[in-house]
Write an enzyme that holds these catalytic residues in place. Structure first.
Site, mmCIF file in Angstrom:
data_model
loop_
_atom_site.group_PDB
_atom_site.id
_atom_site.type_symbol
_atom_site.label_atom_id
_atom_site.label_comp_id
_atom_site.label_asym_id
_atom_site.label_seq_id
_atom_site.Cartn_x
_atom_site.Cartn_y
_atom_site.Cartn_z
ATOM 1 N N ARG A 97 0.835 -1.204 0.000
ATOM 2 C CA ARG A 97 0.000 0.000 0.000
ATOM 3 C C ARG A 97 0.871 1.256 0.000
ATOM 4 N NH1 ARG A 97 -5.392 -0.562 2.068
ATOM 5 N NH2 ARG A 97 -5.266 1.582 2.817
ATOM 6 N N ILE A 98 0.258 2.341 -0.495
ATOM 7 C CA ILE A 98 0.913 3.652 -0.396
ATOM 8 C C ILE A 98 0.644 4.171 1.015
ATOM 9 C CG2 ILE A 98 0.974 5.995 -1.351
ATOM 10 C CD1 ILE A 98 1.486 4.166 -3.581
ATOM 11 N N LEU A 99 1.673 4.661 1.682
ATOM 12 C CA LEU A 99 1.472 5.181 3.037
ATOM 13 C C LEU A 99 0.808 6.558 2.987
ATOM 14 C CD1 LEU A 99 4.926 4.164 4.536
ATOM 15 C CD2 LEU A 99 2.707 3.142 5.094
ATOM 16 N N HIS A 115 12.504 -2.277 -3.989
ATOM 17 C CA HIS A 115 11.685 -2.404 -5.193
ATOM 18 C C HIS A 115 12.449 -3.300 -6.174
ATOM 19 C CE1 HIS A 115 8.791 -1.135 -8.207
ATOM 20 N NE2 HIS A 115 9.767 -0.818 -9.020
ATOM 21 N N ASP A 151 6.672 4.441 -5.299
ATOM 22 C CA ASP A 151 8.061 4.178 -5.725
ATOM 23 C C ASP A 151 8.725 5.400 -6.366
ATOM 24 O OD1 ASP A 151 7.770 1.504 -4.864
ATOM 25 O OD2 ASP A 151 6.823 0.976 -6.744
ATOM 26 N N GLU A 180 17.948 -9.612 -3.465
ATOM 27 C CA GLU A 180 17.264 -8.620 -2.613
ATOM 28 C C GLU A 180 17.584 -8.873 -1.144
ATOM 29 O OE1 GLU A 180 13.109 -7.653 -2.930
ATOM 30 O OE2 GLU A 180 13.000 -8.350 -4.996
#
Ligand code: GRF
Length: 194
Positions: A97-99, A115, A151, A180
């Protein structure tokens, strides 16, 4: 470093939690041992496999299921939970989710995300699917500060990975996720010692 000088981190997840587990390994036995303490793992998804992994590792876990709340109620509950800890950093690890702007401004330059692509080339979910469909020869893992966009935050560090010879999406994910896992801890270690 003294134990109480360790930086306190919360890790936010939504899914498999393999990056969370890798960071937990580094904090417990590896290169982050002297620098960080995981004080909270939060999932916004009650079905996230990463939740069980965090519980098995005896990490402090909280689930705030975003499906059960209106958006603003969810964001308020998340901010209240985060604020009840004296956090140095919030680490996003597959958090989908976008904060909210309230959270981003409260923790400016203290929220970090990984990412699976170069954020200048590809933003949003499914970065490995993108690289596979585009038949890219390489991809670039990006660790970046989190702002209010998707992002769009300032890049902290990047690592190129050759995709040559990787024939399936599954192969790409397997190889790149392993990178990662190592890279995220390296970047966090570098942030702690600068
Ligand atoms: C990783 O590819 C990460 O780069 C992206 O979401 C995926 C999360 O995987 N943000 P996991 O949940 O850590 O296994």
């Amino acid at each position: 470093m003294l134990k109480d000088k360790k930086k306190k981190i919360a890790i936010l997840i939504s899914g498999n939690g393999s990056n969370m587990a890798a960071i937990a390994d580094s904090v417990e036995f590896g290169i982050l041992r002297d620098y960080y303490k995981i004080v909270l793992v939060i999932s916004n998804n009650s079905d996230a496999p990463g939740l069980e992994i965090a519980k098995l590792r005896k990490l402090p876990v909280l689930c705030i299921d975003s499906k059960q709340y209106a958006k603003s109620d969810f964001e308020n509950a998340l901010l209240r939970s985060l604020e009840s800890y004296d956090l140095n950093y919030i680490i996003l690890a597959g958090y989908n989710r976008i904060l909210s702007s309230a959270i981003v401004s409260r923790y400016e330059k203290r929220i970090i995300n990984i990412h699976p692509a170069d954020t200048k080339l590809y933003k949003g979910l499914h970065g490995y699917e993108w690289a596979f469909k585009e038949k890219r020869d390489e991809t670039t893992i990006t660790v970046h500060w989190v702002d209010e966009g998707c992002d769009t935050g300032e890049i902290i560090a990047q690592k190129n990975i050759s995709l040559k010879g990787l024939k399936t999406l599954e192969e790409i994910k397997k190889v790149c996720l392993a990178v990662e896992h190592e890279f995220y801890s390296q970047v966090l270690r570098d942030l702690a010692i600068i």
